[in-house]
Scaffold this motif. Structure first.
Motif, PDB file in Angstrom:
ATOM      1  N   ILE A  87       0.842  -1.205   0.000  1.00  0.00           N
ATOM      2  CA  ILE A  87       0.000   0.000   0.000  1.00  0.00           C
ATOM      3  C   ILE A  87       0.873   1.250   0.000  1.00  0.00           C
ATOM      4  O   ILE A  87       1.929   1.282   0.637  1.00  0.00           O
ATOM      5  N   ASP A  88       0.419   2.280  -0.700  1.00  0.00           N
ATOM      6  CA  ASP A  88       1.097   3.575  -0.719  1.00  0.00           C
ATOM      7  C   ASP A  88       1.405   3.998   0.717  1.00  0.00           C
ATOM      8  O   ASP A  88       0.516   4.065   1.567  1.00  0.00           O
ATOM      9  N   ARG A  89       2.663   4.312   0.986  1.00  0.00           N
ATOM     10  CA  ARG A  89       3.073   4.610   2.363  1.00  0.00           C
ATOM     11  C   ARG A  89       2.445   5.901   2.881  1.00  0.00           C
ATOM     12  O   ARG A  89       2.232   6.048   4.084  1.00  0.00           O
ATOM     13  N   LEU A  93       0.406   6.097   6.500  1.00  0.00           N
ATOM     14  CA  LEU A  93       0.720   7.050   7.559  1.00  0.00           C
ATOM     15  C   LEU A  93      -0.470   7.950   7.881  1.00  0.00           C
ATOM     16  O   LEU A  93      -0.729   8.250   9.050  1.00  0.00           O
ATOM     17  N   VAL A  94      -1.177   8.391   6.862  1.00  0.00           N
ATOM     18  CA  VAL A  94      -2.335   9.266   7.086  1.00  0.00           C
ATOM     19  C   VAL A  94      -3.415   8.540   7.880  1.00  0.00           C
ATOM     20  O   VAL A  94      -4.006   9.094   8.821  1.00  0.00           O
ATOM     21  N   VAL A  95      -3.693   7.291   7.532  1.00  0.00           N
ATOM     22  CA  VAL A  95      -4.712   6.520   8.259  1.00  0.00           C
ATOM     23  C   VAL A  95      -4.296   6.308   9.713  1.00  0.00           C
ATOM     24  O   VAL A  95      -5.101   6.471  10.637  1.00  0.00           O
ATOM     25  N   LEU A  96      -3.035   5.968   9.930  1.00  0.00           N
ATOM     26  CA  LEU A  96      -2.572   5.704  11.294  1.00  0.00           C
ATOM     27  C   LEU A  96      -2.601   6.963  12.155  1.00  0.00           C
ATOM     28  O   LEU A  96      -2.996   6.924  13.322  1.00  0.00           O
ATOM     29  N   ILE A  97      -2.205   8.105  11.600  1.00  0.00           N
ATOM     30  CA  ILE A  97      -2.217   9.327  12.394  1.00  0.00           C
ATOM     31  C   ILE A  97      -3.651   9.784  12.658  1.00  0.00           C
ATOM     32  O   ILE A  97      -3.960  10.344  13.719  1.00  0.00           O
ATOM     33  N   GLY A  98      -4.559   9.531  11.707  1.00  0.00           N
ATOM     34  CA  GLY A  98      -5.969   9.847  11.938  1.00  0.00           C
ATOM     35  C   GLY A  98      -6.569   8.996  13.040  1.00  0.00           C
ATOM     36  O   GLY A  98      -7.367   9.484  13.853  1.00  0.00           O
ATOM     37  N   LEU A  99      -6.180   7.727  13.087  1.00  0.00           N
ATOM     38  CA  LEU A  99      -6.640   6.844  14.150  1.00  0.00           C
ATOM     39  C   LEU A  99      -6.179   7.344  15.506  1.00  0.00           C
ATOM     40  O   LEU A  99      -6.931   7.353  16.490  1.00  0.00           O
ATOM     41  N   MET A 100      -4.935   7.809  15.580  1.00  0.00           N
ATOM     42  CA  MET A 100      -4.419   8.344  16.828  1.00  0.00           C
ATOM     43  C   MET A 100      -5.176   9.594  17.270  1.00  0.00           C
ATOM     44  O   MET A 100      -5.525   9.750  18.439  1.00  0.00           O
ATOM     45  N   LEU A 199       1.428  17.665   1.748  1.00  0.00           N
ATOM     46  CA  LEU A 199       2.847  17.896   1.506  1.00  0.00           C
ATOM     47  C   LEU A 199       3.603  16.660   1.037  1.00  0.00           C
ATOM     48  O   LEU A 199       4.660  16.784   0.425  1.00  0.00           O
ATOM     49  N   MET A 200       3.081  15.475   1.346  1.00  0.00           N
ATOM     50  CA  MET A 200       3.758  14.255   0.923  1.00  0.00           C
ATOM     51  C   MET A 200       3.332  13.838  -0.471  1.00  0.00           C
ATOM     52  O   MET A 200       2.154  13.952  -0.827  1.00  0.00           O
ATOM     53  N   PRO A 201       4.262  13.339  -1.278  1.00  0.00           N
ATOM     54  CA  PRO A 201       3.883  12.753  -2.566  1.00  0.00           C
ATOM     55  C   PRO A 201       3.376  11.329  -2.360  1.00  0.00           C
ATOM     56  O   PRO A 201       3.442  10.789  -1.251  1.00  0.00           O
ATOM     57  N   LYS A 202       2.879  10.734  -3.420  1.00  0.00           N
ATOM     58  CA  LYS A 202       2.587   9.309  -3.349  1.00  0.00           C
ATOM     59  C   LYS A 202       3.903   8.554  -3.188  1.00  0.00           C
ATOM     60  O   LYS A 202       4.898   8.860  -3.842  1.00  0.00           O
ATOM     61  N   VAL A 203       3.893   7.584  -2.290  1.00  0.00           N
ATOM     62  CA  VAL A 203       5.104   6.804  -2.027  1.00  0.00           C
ATOM     63  C   VAL A 203       4.754   5.327  -2.199  1.00  0.00           C
ATOM     64  O   VAL A 203       4.362   4.655  -1.233  1.00  0.00           O
ATOM     65  N   PRO A 204       4.846   4.811  -3.414  1.00  0.00           N
ATOM     66  CA  PRO A 204       4.502   3.404  -3.636  1.00  0.00           C
ATOM     67  C   PRO A 204       5.356   2.481  -2.781  1.00  0.00           C
ATOM     68  O   PRO A 204       6.504   2.800  -2.442  1.00  0.00           O
ATOM     69  N   ALA A 205       4.776   1.357  -2.432  1.00  0.00           N
ATOM     70  CA  ALA A 205       5.515   0.384  -1.621  1.00  0.00           C
ATOM     71  C   ALA A 205       6.756  -0.075  -2.361  1.00  0.00           C
ATOM     72  O   ALA A 205       6.733  -0.300  -3.573  1.00  0.00           O
ATOM     73  N   GLY A 206       7.849  -0.179  -1.629  1.00  0.00           N
ATOM     74  CA  GLY A 206       9.091  -0.671  -2.220  1.00  0.00           C
ATOM     75  C   GLY A 206       9.218  -2.166  -2.007  1.00  0.00           C
ATOM     76  O   GLY A 206       8.241  -2.915  -2.139  1.00  0.00           O
ATOM     77  N   ARG A 207      10.410  -2.602  -1.629  1.00  0.00           N
ATOM     78  CA  ARG A 207      10.641  -4.026  -1.360  1.00  0.00           C
ATOM     79  C   ARG A 207       9.837  -4.443  -0.141  1.00  0.00           C
ATOM     80  O   ARG A 207       9.911  -3.840   0.929  1.00  0.00           O
ATOM     81  N   THR A 208       9.043  -5.470  -0.294  1.00  0.00           N
ATOM     82  CA  THR A 208       8.150  -5.906   0.765  1.00  0.00           C
ATOM     83  C   THR A 208       8.911  -6.664   1.847  1.00  0.00           C
ATOM     84  O   THR A 208       9.691  -7.574   1.556  1.00  0.00           O
TER      85      THR A 208
END
Length: 408
Positions: A87-89, A93-100, A199-208
């Motif tokens: 998943i796009d990083r 991060l946005v979902v996790l910070i919203g949960l917090m 401010l963040m760009p899309k960050v596609p998942a790298g090496r899993t």
């Protein structure tokens, strides 16, 4: 590292074709997020007494507000990293910070301790997952020449929250009530969500990352094993005592208004400790670890031995803050030096150990406070810190691990 071995520069998969200014804005947005998360995890430390009184629970039971998110974060760090590997990083991060943010706002309006613990569970999920992902995301936001420095800034958010966020939250709680402090951290999390989204760009998942990589790096790398052991001993010892620093000071007759100022003093000293360690750690990593252990043990022992007033307690907390402020940057450098080619797996283990140690420190500190009194946590914490000194100091162990120095 022997004198004949040259330091090796780590290979970072840095952003390609992205301006440095936009990259640094994104890094700062992530830093704000991790600062909010770590402040949220540790916020109850300075507010145990008023929260326990308001929700009718003992001081030891109130310590579960630190234990629960720590335990959950220890588990969620590798789980979230592996489960969200495709998943796009930015989305993660946005979902996790919203949960917090939502969990802290729920705590601010909670009428029972059970609701608060559920919210703290969700915060633990956010902390573990966010920290693990954010530890490597800076490398994909900035040009290659800024990659190591950007990583240091991200982890600076952890350090700043540990040594400054809690005292500030305590100060807000003393002024306007503990509910206001929780609400403020929740709002700060939502602000960081907006910043990351824009401010963040899309960050596609790298090496899993796979689950098998975690035990492999632990089993095959003695430096990582030592670093995890040091983290466990020092962080457990620190939070075993620091979680209950408010009732300890109250037992010595220090007033509530003075305690908030003393914790702010602790935070200011911690920032100084961070800068001091940052200047020394690249060339004197082993000595930094030993110095941390001695300073923390000395501060805890002094607080147990000295009949403190506000002035003497402040002096001891300055010493304690200097020692703990140096911890995150020193231990993170240890882990990166030990595993330069497996940073994601090693960092995931480090995040788990760090948060598990917070939880265990608060948990066993609560048992000790309820069973043997507040002074017992100071002596136990000092003993664990000194044990770390011996773990780090085995000369044969160090000869078997040629250290790789990470340079910005």
């Amino acid at each position: 590292m022997t004198t004949s071995q040259a330091p090796r520069r780590m290979n970072f998969p840095a952003a390609q074709g992205r301006s440095a200014v936009k990259g640094w804005l994104a890094v700062l947005a992530v830093t704000l997020g991790i600062f909010s998360l770590m402040t949220s995890e540790l916020l109850p430390v300075g507010l145990l007494t008023p929260i326990g009184t308001a929700l009718d629970v003992s001081g030891g039971t109130a310590g579960l507000m630190v234990t629960v998110p720590g335990l959950v974060a220890a588990v969620s760090a590798p789980l979230v990293t592996v489960a969200t590997g495709r998943i796009d990083r930015r989305i993660v991060l946005v979902v996790l910070i919203g949960l917090m943010g939502a969990a802290n706002l729920a705590s601010a309006f909670a009428t029972s301790f059970t609701v608060v613990l559920v919210a703290r569970f969700l915060i633990g999920v956010s902390v573990g997952g966010f920290w693990s992902v954010a530890g490597g995301i800076a490398l994909r936001l900035v040009p290659a020449r800024h990659a190591a420095r950007a990583t240091a800034v991200i982890f600076g958010g952890v350090e700043t929250a540990s040594v400054l966020g809690v005292p500030t939250g305590t100060f807000i709680g003393d002024l306007s009530g503990w509910r206001t402090a929780f609400a403020a951290v929740g709002v700060l999390g939502l602000v960081s969500l907006v910043c990351m989204f824009f401010l963040m760009p899309k960050v596609p998942a790298g090496r899993t990352l796979t689950f098998s990589a975690l035990p492999e790096v632990f089993r095959s790398n003695s430096g990582v094993r030592i670093g995890i052991a040091l983290t466990f001993l020092v962080i457990t010892g620190h939070f075993l005592a620091y979680t209950f620093v408010r009732p300890i000071l109250q037992g010595d007759g220090v007033g509530d208004s003075s305690i908030s100022v003393l914790l702010l003093t602790f935070g200011a000293a911690g920032i100084c400790g961070n800068f001091i360690a940052g200047a020394l750690v690249a060339r004197r990593l082993r000595r930094c670890v030993g110095g941390i252990a001695v300073v923390l043990a000395t501060a805890m022992a002094l607080l147990a031995l000295v009949d403190t007033d506000a002035l003497s307690a402040g002096a001891i907390l300055v010493l304690w803050g200097l020692g703990y402020g140096a911890v995150p940057v020193t231990f993170q450098t240890w882990i990166l030096d030990a595993a330069p080619d497996a940073t994601e797996a090693a960092t995931s283990l480090y995040v788990s150990a760090f948060n598990l140690s917070i939880a265990l420190g608060a948990l066993f500190g609560g048992f000790a406070v309820n069973g043997a009194g507040t002074t017992s946590v100071l002596w136990t914490g000092a003993a664990l810190a000194l044990l770390a000194l011996f773990v780090a100091g085995g000369p044969g162990r160090w000869r078997r691990w040629p250290r790789q120095t990470v340079r910005p």
